[in-house]
Write an enzyme that holds these catalytic residues in place. Structure first.
Site, short mmCIF file in Angstrom:
data_model
loop_
_atom_site.label_atom_id
_atom_site.label_comp_id
_atom_site.label_asym_id
_atom_site.label_seq_id
_atom_site.Cartn_x
_atom_site.Cartn_y
_atom_site.Cartn_z
N PRO A 130 -2.99 2.51 9.63
CA PRO A 130 -2.23 3.16 10.70
C PRO A 130 -1.73 4.53 10.30
CG PRO A 130 -0.89 1.52 9.61
CD PRO A 130 -2.28 1.37 9.06
N VAL A 131 -1.75 5.41 11.25
CA VAL A 131 -1.07 6.70 11.07
C VAL A 131 0.06 6.73 12.08
CG1 VAL A 131 -1.28 9.19 11.31
CG2 VAL A 131 -3.14 7.90 10.25
#
Lengths: 71, 71, 71, 71, 71, 71
Positions: free
Chosen positions: C2-3
């Protein structure tokens, strides 16, 4: 560390994304350094009807031909 | 005022998003102040075939098992 | 993978960012799984004069007091 | 040159996007100058279940009525 | 709920941002409904040296004149 | 039409950005088609103290040496 977001018209195949991810990653590492595994490339497919230029939707400006005119 | 965008692999349930939105919002308010109702959390589900690491698509690196291996 | 991008008013200290990054990362891993080292949190400090709500700049709505009123 | 990204609840018609793209483009050119054809407006439709405010998903806060209550 | 991000060349004044935020917010509410206070407009000033078109930096394509040529 | 956003640690020179913009643009046109002049590449320099991995700020993980260690 870099996160590279590619917003483009939808319709490109996984093969094209594979090739583009590889090319962008190689260019980044070659030019800016770092490890390939730290480079994230995220594709965001945008429908032509969700992208406007000059106040007009691209679905109006560049309607898809039966076989997509634009690669 | 904060807008917190979460880009992650698609496939997480609404319940997980509910829990994550609550946790992120609570953490923000506790650490940075402000009202919970001013905190926006936006989820962006990204297909593994749209996310590349090290020049390879994650759909190739981490193919989905019949029952998704990764939570 | 995830960013998580956090857009918030500028002015928070590195300590606050440290604490928030830790809390968001721990919540993500606990709720959605994956390894902490795959979680990226990126802070984007936005000046109040670059954020408008209801058509008004927040620098006009919430002018900074000599000692910043809002944590 | 400007790229203007509009993140909003999904469900708006192409006509609404056409009108909004035109209005935003005209306003930008009138206020900030430049040519209309250099203005890009990109719409990002977000499901209510992917947008949380105050730690709650908007699909819980504002459930869709049979005929969508919110324009 | 909408979050509208405007990425543009840096250099525009707060007054221009004030006017643009108002115009974009009014257009959104008029066309898509909702309350003005739920509309967020975020400006992201980008240096010409951070924006490339056709593989060339805009600082090379459109060097700033002593008094900025482009409004 | 593509807009390619590169979020990376701040500190790279304009020359590196020039080279990277050219390489990314050429790769896009070669693989996905379209005209170079329709390709936008936007660089977003992020301070190490604004980027966390594994819940730790990169300014803590990778402190800058007197002469920046990382290209």
């Amino acid at each position: 560390m870099p996160v590279i977001k590619v917003e483009m018209f939808s319709g490109r195949s996984d093969d094209k994304k594979r090739a583009l991810a590889k090319a962008i990653t190689d260019s980044f590492v070659e030019i800016c350094g770092g490890k390939p595994t730290s480079v994230h490339v995220i594709f965001d497919d945008v429908a032509k009807s969700d992208w406007a230029v000059g106040g007009e939707l691209c679905s109006d400006l560049y309607p898809d031909q039966p076989a997509t005119a634009e690669k």
